[in-house]
Design a protein around this motif. Structure first.
Motif: not given
Length: 277
Positions: A111-116, A139
């Motif tokens: 989530k921190h790395l914005k990986i969906k 995810h």
């Protein structure tokens, strides 16, 4: 003319530098309970999370063929030092490792790395942590469980309990003395390693049977450390079982291992709907 040549050389050097720009990053992620988790990212493209095994670190993967093959194929690799290991915090209280803490760290990091959406590969104990992501993180789209069989599904797994007590100094196990010596010789945190084993999660067969994404279970043909990988693969509706030459230690670093993983995630060749189970 000299001005034109200088401009041309300047442009050439500029484009050449762009072509070889290092796109690696590293950082510290503060997890749900304020534990600091060290991570690195390498490459650009489809993300693959690598999860290391017991007494290892994210850096250990850099010696493997699969790490370099995926970078060549333009994948984005995320390496993590699980709590208690490497450059991450090493709490000395059991509660810090309980309640799926490591899986929560990894989900929080994504989530921190914005990986969906991402794929993930674990090896040995890393596969045990990955199993928690299989049942908790929507995810995750594909998973590779390396070097693991069915044994971890038992919450009272005798091997885990023996590791815990031997590392804590509660019992003496001659068979584990080489491992304990290695931990001490390498300056690893023995207390943290003991607590990691004490609070290691198990995932029931019933939960694993509900997993709907493709899962590759891969092990060395001489690897019998953690149970039967073929039986584990058969739990999943989209399970694939593969075996490659090797014992438990070192198999994940080989070319044969890399070839099977690359085929599974689609980096080499096209996969068919015929899953070998």
């Amino acid at each position: 003319m000299k001005i034109m040549i200088s401009l041309f050389l300047g442009l050439f050097i500029s484009f050449d530098s762009l072509a070889f720009t290092d796109d690696s990053t590293s950082g510290i992620f503060t997890s749900f309970d304020k534990t600091k988790i060290y991570y690195e990212t390498h490459g650009q493209g489809k993300p693959v999370l690598f999860i290391h095994g017991f007494t290892s670190t994210g850096d250990s993967w850099k010696k493997s063929v699969i790490y370099h093959e995926l970078l060549k194929q333009n994948y984005k690799i995320i390496l993590v030092d699980l709590r208690g290991n490497g450059k991450s915090d090493r709490p000395h209280i059991a509660e810090a490792y309980a309640g799926n803490a490591e899986a929560k760290d990894l989900m929080g990091l994504m989530k921190h790395l914005k990986i969906k959406s991402y794929e993930a590969m674990g090896y040995s104990r890393g596969s045990i942590i990955l199993a928690r992501l299989l049942v908790n993180d929507p995810h995750l789209t594909k998973a590779i469980l390396g070097g693991i069989g069915m044994d971890f599904t038992n919450p009272f797994w005798p091997r885990r309990i023996l590791f815990w007590h031997a590392l804590a100094g509660d019992t003496i196990a001659e068979s584990l003395m080489p491992m304990i010596k290695r931990i001490e010789d390498q300056g690893l945190d023995r207390t943290a390693q003991s607590l990691i084993q004490k609070e290691q999660p198990s995932t029931s067969k019933e939960l694993l049977m509900k997993v709907q994404i493709p899962v590759l279970c891969i092990s060395g043909d001489e690897d019998f450390d953690n149970g039967n990988a073929k039986e584990l693969a058969q739990l999943f509706s989209k399970g694939v079982y593969k075996t490659v030459p090797g014992k438990h230690g070192g198999t994940s670093g080989t070319q044969a291992y890399a070839d099977e993983v690359m085929k599974f995630i689609g980096a080499i060749g096209a996969r068919t709907g015929d899953l070998n189970r």
